[in-house]
Design an enzyme around this catalytic site. Structure first.
Site, PDB file in Angstrom:
ATOM      1  CD  GLU A   1      31.189  26.260  32.804  1.00 25.88           C
ATOM      2  OE1 GLU A   1      30.510  27.122  32.187  1.00 25.88           O
ATOM      3  OE2 GLU A   1      31.956  25.481  32.247  1.00 25.88           O
TER       4      GLU A   1
ATOM      5  CB  CYS B   1      31.320  28.432  29.190  1.00 31.20           C
ATOM      6  SG  CYS B   1      30.929  26.735  28.810  1.00 31.20           S
TER       7      CYS B   1
END
Length: 541
Positions: free
Chosen positions: A293, A327
Site C-alpha cells: 500500500e 495515505c
C-alpha cells in the site's frame, strides 16, 4: 493437530475513548506521556532470543520537540539482517507445526493486553514519537491495532473453513500452508497499527517474519515488540531490525528463501523493491508474494447539490487530521462555484480556529510533521505556491522549525486544474482547491479520475442520488476506498477494508480476509477411499 472445530470469539470493533478534558482516562494517559517523556527508552534489535545493542545508534526525538532525546535505537548492518533471516527460518518449523488455535490465542491475548494494561503506553508512545494528538493516537495505536488482531483471527478461521466439495468415494480437502520461506515486512511511521499488522498478519497465518520499521517509528515499535512478547509470541517468529533500507534489501532480496514482501510506504520505494525482486527472481525457491500500500493523492469532489457545511467539514477533518500525514488524507478538492463562498468561509474559520502544539496539550488539533525531511519537502511546496500567479494561499502557509517541525494547515486555491499541488503527493497539512463552473460536473469527474497516478481514497458530496450514482460509476477506478458524503479518511477494520490500486498499491485490503489469503499457499488433498485396480474404463468394452 486440532481436536475440535473451534469457534473464536466474535470480533467487535474496540470502542474509541473520548478523552474529554479532566476525565480520569485522559489524566492517566497524560501522566504516562510525561513519564515516558522524562525517561529514556532503548530499542535493541530483536533477533531470535537475542536483544542486540550495536555500536551504531540513532537518537529518538519527538517531532514537536526535536532537541529532546527520549530514546535510542540501535542500528544493525548486513550481518544482523542475515542473522534475523537465519533466526526466522530456524523458528519456522515449530511455528508452522503449532495448531492454528494457539496462534489465534496469542493475537487475541495481544488484543486484550492492548485494550487494558498496554493501552496508555502504546498511545503515549505514538503521541511522543509520531506527534499524534490523543484522539489520533487512540484510533490508531489502540483501537485499530486491537481490531487488526481480533478481526484477522476471525478471517483466519474463515479462510481455513473454506473447503471444497467431495463426490462419493472420495474426500477433498484444502490445506492452507504458510509460504515456503520468510516474509519481509517494511512499515511506515504514520500508523502504529500498520507497523504492527504488517508483520503480524503473515505471522498469524504461520509465516516467520523479518520486520524493518521506519526509523521515525522505532520508539513505538519497541512497545509493539514488548506486547508481542507478553502475549506469548515465540522468539524468532517476528524479528525486528533497524537497518539502512538498501543494506537490508541487498541481503533480503538475494536470499533464496525470500517468500514475500509486506510493504507500506512511498510509491517510488515500492516500485524499486519490486524491480529488485524481479531482478533476483531466479534465486528464489518460489515466486514471492508482493503486497504493498503506497501513495495517494486523495480527492474530495462536491456536486452543486451538496451541503456546503458538510463539504467544508470533510475538508477540515479529511485534510488536516494528523497533519495530513495519512495515505488517505484529502489533498485536492473540486468545489462548484455556487458552493464555494460558503465552503470557503467555513474552511477558513475552521483552520483559523485550530490550535497547534504539543500532543500533551489536548486542546491542540494540529501537531508537528514527522521530521526534518518532511518539513523541508512540505515547506518547498508552500514556497513554490507563493511564487506562482495561478494559485494563492487563502489561509495558513507559515512554517516554524525552531522547537518542532510545525507547519500551519494550508489551503491553496488554483485556477489551473493541472497545478503542481493538485497532482503531486505532498504528505502534509496542505490541500489544493479547484473551483469549477456548476455546469461542468461531468467533465470534472473525468478530470478527477485522470489527474495523477494514484487511486487510494476519494470522497464525493451530493444530495441528488443521480449525481451520487454518476460519480460512483465515473470514479470506479479512481479510489480503492470510496466515500459518499464523508471525508476520505478513517477506514475501520472489519467495516471498510483498506487499499487502493494504480500507483497506490496492490489493493490487497488490510483489514479483511483478502490480505491474509496472500500469506498462504493452498494445497489440495484428494483422498480416494477405494482405489481402482484395473486401468480399463467401461467405454473400452
Amino acid at each position: 493437530m486440532p481436536k475440535g472445530n473451534y469457534r473464536i470469539p466474535t470480533p467487535i470493533n474496540e470502542p474509541v475513548r473520548a478523552y474529554a478534558p479532566d476525565h480520569l482516562e485522559t489524566q492517566r494517559l497524560l501522566n504516562t506521556y510525561k513519564s515516558m517523556y522524562d525517561g529514556h527508552l532503548e530499542v535493541p534489535l530483536y533477533i531470535g532470543k537475542e536483544q542486540i545493542k550495536t555500536d551504531q545508534t540513532i537518537p529518538l526525538c519527538p517531532p514537536h520537540d526535536h532537541q529532546k532525546v527520549i530514546g535510542t535505537a540501535y542500528v544493525g548492518n548486513a550481518s544482523h539482517v542475515q542473522k534475523a533471516i537465519d533466526a526466522a527460518l530456524a523458528a519456522k518449523a515449530a511455528w508452522n507445526d503449532l495448531p492454528w488455535e494457539h496462534r489465534a490465542a496469542i493475537f487475541l491475548r495481544a488484543a486484550e493486553l492492548l485494550a487494558g494494561p498496554y493501552r496508555d503506553r502504546m498511545n503515549a508512545a505514538t503521541m511522543l514519537a509520531q506527534s499524534k494528538n490523543v484522539m489520533q493516537a487512540e484510533i490508531d495505536a489502540a483501537c485499530e491495532m486491537i481490531d487488526f488482531f481480533r478481526f484477522n483471527v476471525a478471517y483466519m478461521q474463515q479462510i481455513y473453513a473454506d473447503q471444497p466439495g467431495s463426490q462419493p468415494g472420495m474426500w477433498n480437502r484444502l490445506e492452507y500452508r504458510p509460504l515456503e520461506g520468510f516474509v519481509f515486512a517494511v512499515t511506515p511511521f504514520n500508523f502504529t497499527s500498520i507497523a504492527a499488522n504488517l508483520p503480524a498478519a503473515p505471522a498469524m497465518m504461520g509465516n516467520v517474519v523479518v520486520w524493518k520499521p521506519a526509523d521515525s517509528q522505532m520508539y513505538s515499535a519497541q512497545i509493539i515488540m514488548e506486547l508481542f512478547h507478553e502475549a506469548g509470541l515465540p522468539e524468532g517468529v517476528i524479528n525486528m531490525v533497524c537497518a539502512d533500507g538498501p543494506t537490508a534489501g541487498e541481503v533480503v532480496f538475494k536470499h533464496k528463501d525470500f517468500a514475500g514482501l509486506h510493504f507500506t510506504g512511498s510509491t517510488g520505494v515500492f516500485k524499486h523493491l519490486w524491480k529488485e525482486i524481479g531482478l533476483n527472481l531466479d534465486r528464489y525457491r518460489t515466486y514471492p508474494r508482493i503486497v504493498g500500500e503506497t501513495g495517494g493523492k486523495d480527492f474530495i469532489v462536491a456536486h452543486p447539490s451538496a451541503n456546503a457545511l458538510e463539504v467544508a467539514t470533510g475538508i477540515s477533518r479529511g485534510a488536516f487530521e494528523f497533519q495530513g500525514q495519512k495515505c488517505s488524507a484529502a489533498s485536492r478538492a473540486y468545489i462548484p462555484a455556487s458552493l464555494w463562498p460558503s465552503v470557503k468561509e467555513k474552511v477558513m474559520a475552521d483552520v483559523k480556529s485550530f490550535k497547534m502544539g504539543s500532543p500533551d496539550h489536548t486542546e491542540n488539533f494540529i501537531n508537528a510533521v514527522i521530521d526534518r525531511r518532511a518539513f523541508d519537502k512540505i515547506k518547498s511546496y508552500i514556497d513554490f505556491v507563493k511564487t506562482q500567479s495561478d494559485a494563492e494561499i487563502i489561509v495558513g502557509g507559515n512554517c516554524d522549525d525552531s522547537k518542532g517541525y510545525f507547519i500551519e494547515p494550508t489551503v491553496i486555491v488554483t485556477a489551473n486544474p493541472q497545478f503542481k499541488t493538485l497532482c503531486e503527493e505532498i504528505f502534509g497539512p496542505v490541500i489544493t482547491i479547484y473551483i469549477y463552473p456548476d455546469a461542468e460536473w461531468k467533465s470534472v469527474l473525468h478530470l478527477v479520475d485522470q489527474t495523477g497516478d494514484y487511486a487510494l481514497t476519494g470522497a464525493i458530496f451530493a444530495r441528488e442520488r443521480y449525481a451520487i450514482d454518476e460519480a460512483t460509476k465515473a470514479l470506479e477506478n479512481a479510489a480503492g476506498n470510496f466515500y459518499i458524503n464523508d471525508k476520505p479518511t478513517g477506514a475501520v477494520v472489519g467495516q471498510q477494508p483498506f487499499g487502493g490500486a494504480r500507483g497506490s498499491g496492490t489493493n490487497d485490503k488490510a483489514g479483511s480476509y483478502l490480505n491474509l489469503i496472500r500469506w498462504v499457499s493452498p494445497r489440495t488433498i484428494k483422498e480416494t477411499f477405494v482405489s481402482p485396480k484395473d486401468y480399463r474404463y467401461p467405454f473400452l468394452g
